[in-house]
Design an enzyme around this catalytic site. Structure first.
Site, short mmCIF file in Angstrom:
data_model
loop_
_atom_site.label_atom_id
_atom_site.label_comp_id
_atom_site.label_asym_id
_atom_site.label_seq_id
_atom_site.Cartn_x
_atom_site.Cartn_y
_atom_site.Cartn_z
N ASP A 1 4.34 -0.04 1.37
CA ASP A 1 3.03 -0.42 0.85
C ASP A 1 2.03 0.66 1.26
O ASP A 1 2.42 1.73 1.76
CB ASP A 1 2.64 -1.84 1.30
CG ASP A 1 2.25 -1.93 2.77
OD1 ASP A 1 2.35 -0.92 3.49
OD2 ASP A 1 1.83 -3.03 3.20
N CYS B 1 5.73 -0.54 6.15
CA CYS B 1 4.38 -1.07 5.92
C CYS B 1 3.56 -0.71 7.15
O CYS B 1 3.94 0.19 7.91
CB CYS B 1 4.40 -2.57 5.61
SG CYS B 1 5.04 -3.64 6.92
N THR C 1 2.96 -2.36 9.97
CA THR C 1 3.69 -2.68 11.20
C THR C 1 5.21 -2.69 11.04
O THR C 1 5.93 -2.72 12.04
CB THR C 1 3.31 -4.09 11.69
OG1 THR C 1 3.64 -5.01 10.64
CG2 THR C 1 1.82 -4.19 12.01
N HIS D 1 25.38 -3.67 16.89
CA HIS D 1 25.61 -5.09 17.16
C HIS D 1 25.22 -6.02 16.02
O HIS D 1 25.82 -7.07 15.87
CB HIS D 1 24.83 -5.51 18.42
CG HIS D 1 25.41 -4.93 19.68
ND1 HIS D 1 24.92 -5.27 20.93
CD2 HIS D 1 26.43 -4.04 19.89
CE1 HIS D 1 25.63 -4.61 21.86
NE2 HIS D 1 26.53 -3.85 21.26
N HIS E 1 30.90 -8.84 17.79
CA HIS E 1 29.64 -8.83 17.04
C HIS E 1 29.84 -9.27 15.59
O HIS E 1 28.92 -9.79 14.97
CB HIS E 1 29.00 -7.44 17.11
CG HIS E 1 28.74 -7.02 18.51
ND1 HIS E 1 27.82 -7.66 19.32
CD2 HIS E 1 29.33 -6.07 19.29
CE1 HIS E 1 27.83 -7.11 20.51
NE2 HIS E 1 28.75 -6.15 20.53
C1 RB5 Z 1 -1.49 -4.07 5.10
O1 RB5 Z 1 -2.79 -3.92 5.56
C2 RB5 Z 1 -0.62 -4.63 6.23
O2 RB5 Z 1 -0.89 -5.97 6.42
C3 RB5 Z 1 0.84 -4.40 5.91
O3 RB5 Z 1 1.06 -3.04 5.72
C4 RB5 Z 1 1.85 -4.82 6.97
O4 RB5 Z 1 1.53 -4.31 8.22
C5 RB5 Z 1 2.20 -6.24 7.00
O5 RB5 Z 1 3.03 -6.67 7.79
#
Ligand code: RB5
Length: 149
Positions: free
Chosen positions: A8, A65, A67, A98, A133
């Site tokens: 994203d 994304c 995070t 694993h 595993h």
């Molecule tokens: C977008 O701002 C952010 O929410 C997305 O990239 C991601 O981190 C969601 O988990």
């Protein structure tokens, strides 16, 4: 090995670095976007990448994304997907050994390109250990299929 990749807006810069790295390494990449900066909803990208991996069209997937977490939550809703968010080499190594993870999720706002491209290489080059595993991974599949209560 063919790799499905997607991101994203929070992961676009890092995805570009990873795609360039994979192409330099001779890895075939199926890029599900996004390609230019625009605000998008990460499940719209996680779904086609996860489907390509689950269908066997691509051996592994990479989702980026902000995070890595939203992508992993969405991808793990697709049957057959084991998507792992990692920020360190140790977790990448063991989620392959694993968990037989088939999608690596990265946070474009969490890890830099140097660490990320090394983690991608580790993810692609570390085999599943099997043995005890394999039973545990099968238990995850059983939960997914409603066969464990
Ligand atoms: C977008 O701002 C952010 O929410 C997305 O990239 C991601 O981190 C969601 O988990």
């Amino acid at each position: 090995m063919k790799i499905a990749i997607g991101c994203d807006h929070g992961g676009l810069d890092l995805k570009k670095e990873i795609v360039a790295h994979l192409q330099q390494s001779g890895v075939e990449v199926a890029d599900f976007g996004i390609h230019e900066y625009q605000s998008v909803n990460y499940p719209d990208i996680a779904l086609p990448v996860a489907k390509a991996v689950a269908a066997g069209e691509c051996e592994r997937g990479i989702l980026v994304c902000g995070t890595g977490i939203g992508m992993s939550l969405a991808a793990n809703k697709v049957k057959g997907i084991r998507a792992a968010v990692c920020s360190d080499h140790y977790s990448v190594k063991y989620t392959r050994l694993h968990n037989d993870a088939n999608i690596l999720c990265l946070g474009g706002r969490v890890v830099g390109p140097g660490v990320a491209t090394e983690m991608v290489d580790l993810f692609l080059n570390t085999p599943f250990e099997g043995g005890r595993h394999a039973l545990r991974v099968q238990m995850i599949t059983d939960i997914e299929n409603g066969e464990r209560s």
